[in-house]
Motif scaffolding. Structure first.
Motif, PDB file in Angstrom:
ATOM      1  N   PRO A 238       0.792  -1.243   0.000  1.00  0.00           N
ATOM      2  CA  PRO A 238       0.000   0.000   0.000  1.00  0.00           C
ATOM      3  C   PRO A 238       0.821   1.289   0.000  1.00  0.00           C
ATOM      4  O   PRO A 238       0.425   2.269  -0.632  1.00  0.00           O
ATOM      5  CB  PRO A 238      -0.840  -0.119   1.277  1.00  0.00           C
ATOM      6  CG  PRO A 238      -0.065  -1.067   2.149  1.00  0.00           C
ATOM      7  CD  PRO A 238       0.568  -2.040   1.212  1.00  0.00           C
TER       8      PRO A 238
ATOM      9  N   THR B 175       0.449   3.832  -3.006  1.00  0.00           N
ATOM     10  CA  THR B 175      -0.144   5.137  -2.721  1.00  0.00           C
ATOM     11  C   THR B 175       0.732   6.253  -3.267  1.00  0.00           C
ATOM     12  O   THR B 175       0.246   7.209  -3.870  1.00  0.00           O
ATOM     13  CB  THR B 175      -0.348   5.321  -1.210  1.00  0.00           C
ATOM     14  OG1 THR B 175      -1.237   4.313  -0.720  1.00  0.00           O
ATOM     15  CG2 THR B 175      -0.934   6.690  -0.895  1.00  0.00           C
TER      16      THR B 175
ATOM     17  N   SER C 131      -0.485   8.507  -6.444  1.00  0.00           N
ATOM     18  CA  SER C 131      -0.672   9.927  -6.143  1.00  0.00           C
ATOM     19  C   SER C 131       0.255  10.801  -6.977  1.00  0.00           C
ATOM     20  O   SER C 131      -0.121  11.911  -7.367  1.00  0.00           O
ATOM     21  CB  SER C 131      -0.450  10.192  -4.648  1.00  0.00           C
ATOM     22  OG  SER C 131       0.876   9.889  -4.261  1.00  0.00           O
TER      23      SER C 131
ATOM     24  N   THR D  33      -2.034  13.027   1.059  1.00  0.00           N
ATOM     25  CA  THR D  33      -2.248  11.730   0.418  1.00  0.00           C
ATOM     26  C   THR D  33      -1.928  10.589   1.369  1.00  0.00           C
ATOM     27  O   THR D  33      -2.712   9.633   1.513  1.00  0.00           O
ATOM     28  CB  THR D  33      -1.379  11.602  -0.846  1.00  0.00           C
ATOM     29  OG1 THR D  33      -1.791  12.574  -1.811  1.00  0.00           O
ATOM     30  CG2 THR D  33      -1.537  10.212  -1.452  1.00  0.00           C
ATOM     31  N   ILE D  34      -0.784  10.686   2.032  1.00  0.00           N
ATOM     32  CA  ILE D  34      -0.387   9.636   2.982  1.00  0.00           C
ATOM     33  C   ILE D  34      -1.312   9.625   4.192  1.00  0.00           C
ATOM     34  O   ILE D  34      -1.768   8.567   4.650  1.00  0.00           O
ATOM     35  CB  ILE D  34       1.072   9.839   3.424  1.00  0.00           C
ATOM     36  CG1 ILE D  34       2.025   9.730   2.235  1.00  0.00           C
ATOM     37  CG2 ILE D  34       1.451   8.826   4.514  1.00  0.00           C
ATOM     38  CD1 ILE D  34       2.024   8.381   1.565  1.00  0.00           C
TER      39      ILE D  34
ATOM     40  N   PHE E 153      -4.983   8.338   3.086  1.00  0.00           N
ATOM     41  CA  PHE E 153      -5.180   7.051   2.414  1.00  0.00           C
ATOM     42  C   PHE E 153      -4.363   5.909   2.982  1.00  0.00           C
ATOM     43  O   PHE E 153      -4.419   4.789   2.470  1.00  0.00           O
ATOM     44  CB  PHE E 153      -4.910   7.204   0.922  1.00  0.00           C
ATOM     45  CG  PHE E 153      -5.880   8.129   0.231  1.00  0.00           C
ATOM     46  CD1 PHE E 153      -7.177   7.700  -0.055  1.00  0.00           C
ATOM     47  CD2 PHE E 153      -5.519   9.419  -0.087  1.00  0.00           C
ATOM     48  CE1 PHE E 153      -8.075   8.551  -0.671  1.00  0.00           C
ATOM     49  CE2 PHE E 153      -6.419  10.275  -0.710  1.00  0.00           C
ATOM     50  CZ  PHE E 153      -7.704   9.852  -0.986  1.00  0.00           C
ATOM     51  N   LEU E 154      -3.588   6.158   4.023  1.00  0.00           N
ATOM     52  CA  LEU E 154      -2.831   5.061   4.665  1.00  0.00           C
ATOM     53  C   LEU E 154      -3.158   4.980   6.144  1.00  0.00           C
ATOM     54  O   LEU E 154      -3.519   5.967   6.761  1.00  0.00           O
ATOM     55  CB  LEU E 154      -1.327   5.260   4.468  1.00  0.00           C
ATOM     56  CG  LEU E 154      -0.766   4.919   3.089  1.00  0.00           C
ATOM     57  CD1 LEU E 154       0.725   5.195   3.052  1.00  0.00           C
ATOM     58  CD2 LEU E 154      -1.043   3.468   2.728  1.00  0.00           C
TER      59      LEU E 154
END
Length: 200
Positions: free
Chosen positions: A102, A106, A110, A195-196, A199-200
């Protein structure tokens, strides 16, 4: 200053990030054995740097662009489309065929989206791609350090220093105005950081 812009060229960012993450945080990539890390970094380099660079050379050869620095905003459209294609293809390769996990996926997906965002912005404003790219790397690393507890040591601070030098070099060389450098840096950092985080 010219050498700084070359060493920290936007097309090299994925390679640098991959090298750092593969070597300093192997726990994030259980499928990648330490002995094959160089091969994986090489694949990243070929798909996200070498092939896009060759496309730029072809565009220059056939006079679609006047120089490899892409100083003319109007000439950035075709190169960005090629680069976005290569990054999208690389994301598919690493997710579907190599199952890189992941974190790596990601980052790759992204970055592909960021290229498209920069393409849209470029149609009306000449943002600094160098600044956007390297501060995007800082944004990714900052989020990984703060939110996932990743430990990469002095590489993190080295990346920040490189980002500052790269942004300064674009101003020194006269390729960009301050607002173009700052807008690229802020966009790259905030986008990648969020983004991190989201989505993580």
């Amino acid at each position: 200053m010219k050498i700084i812009s070359v060493v920290f060229h936007p097309l090299l960012m994925a390679t640098y990030l991959s090298a750092i993450l593969f070597t300093k945080t192997p726990e994030l990539f259980p499928r990648v054995m330490p002995q094959i890390v160089p091969e994986f970094v090489l694949v990243v380099f070929i798909t996200t740097c070498l092939m896009p660079a060759l496309s730029l050379l072809l565009l220059r050869t056939f006079s679609f662009i006047t120089n490899l620095e892409l100083t003319q905003r109007s000439e950035r459209i075709r190169p960005f489309i090629f680069i976005a294609f290569y990054y999208g293809a690389s994301s598919y390769l690493f997710s579907d065929k190599l199952e890189m996990g992941p974190v790596f996926m990601t980052v790759m997906i992204s970055v592909s989206i960021l290229i498209l965002i920069l393409l849209i912005i470029t149609t009306w404003f000449k943002v600094s791609i160098h600044s956007a790219a390297i501060w995007s790397g800082v944004g990714f690393l900052t989020a990984l350090v703060l939110h996932l507890g990743v430990i990469i040591g002095w590489y993190y601070f080295g990346f920040i220093l490189a980002a500052g030098l790269t942004s300064s070099s674009r101003l020194y060389l006269g390729y960009h105005k301050p607002k173009e450098v700052w807008s690229g840096a802020i966009l790259g950092f905030i986008y990648s950081y969020l983004t991190i985080v989201l989505f993580l």
